[in-house]
Design an enzyme around this catalytic site. Structure first.
Site, short mmCIF file in Angstrom:
data_model
loop_
_atom_site.label_atom_id
_atom_site.label_comp_id
_atom_site.label_asym_id
_atom_site.label_seq_id
_atom_site.Cartn_x
_atom_site.Cartn_y
_atom_site.Cartn_z
CB CYS A 63 75.55 -5.55 2.34
SG CYS A 63 75.14 -6.06 4.02
CG HIS A 96 85.00 -2.99 24.70
ND1 HIS A 96 83.86 -2.80 25.45
CD2 HIS A 96 85.82 -1.96 25.01
CE1 HIS A 96 84.00 -1.71 26.17
NE2 HIS A 96 85.17 -1.17 25.92
#
Length: 147
Positions: A63, A96
């Site tokens: 977006c 992570h």
């Protein structure tokens, strides 16, 4: 399975990403939008996230800023969506946080930067270890709050 979707502000970048994925022989399902006509990003995020097998599927959402798509996608259990403005964020997000939905800010990254971000995200590996513990904490929060 690999899904891709955007709102009108991310449409042009989505089309460029599709060409890149095709060149790399990465099959993806385009879930819209299919033009620059105004559309609502929550509907695209909902469509894709509700179709995903959260354990093995991946998605790219685009977006204008990436923020709206990320907010909508993260309302789904098992979705780990992260907005990545650069390669380091994509690598960190995968290693992570094991993001399974890459969210791109269509109006803030170039085509070249986008391709680099996608390559890093696809080719990075989740590091497990203490990061697994953190994802399990997030899953517990989901269980408690997403009923």
């Amino acid at each position: 399975m690999f899904f891709i979707g955007s709102d009108h502000r991310g449409f042009e970048l989505k089309e460029k990403i599709k060409k890149y994925l095709e060149k790399e022989k990465i099959e993806c399902t385009d879930c819209g939008t299919y033009s620059k006509e105004i559309t609502h990003y929550p509907l695209i995020a909902k469509d894709i996230c509700s179709k995903m097998d959260k354990q093995k599927d991946k998605a790219i959402l685009i977006c204008g800023s990436g923020i709206g798509m990320s907010m909508a996608a993260n309302k789904f259990k098992g979705i780990r969506a992260g907005v990545c403005f650069n390669k380091l964020a994509a690598q960190d997000g995968k290693e992570h946080s094991n993001i399974n939905v890459l969210v791109l800010p269509g109006e803030f990254v170039s085509e070249e930067e986008t391709i680099e971000i996608i390559e890093i995200w696809i080719n990075s590996e989740f590091l497990n270890g203490r990061y697994t513990d953190r994802l399990q904490m997030i899953e517990k929060i989901e269980e408690e709050n997403m009923k």
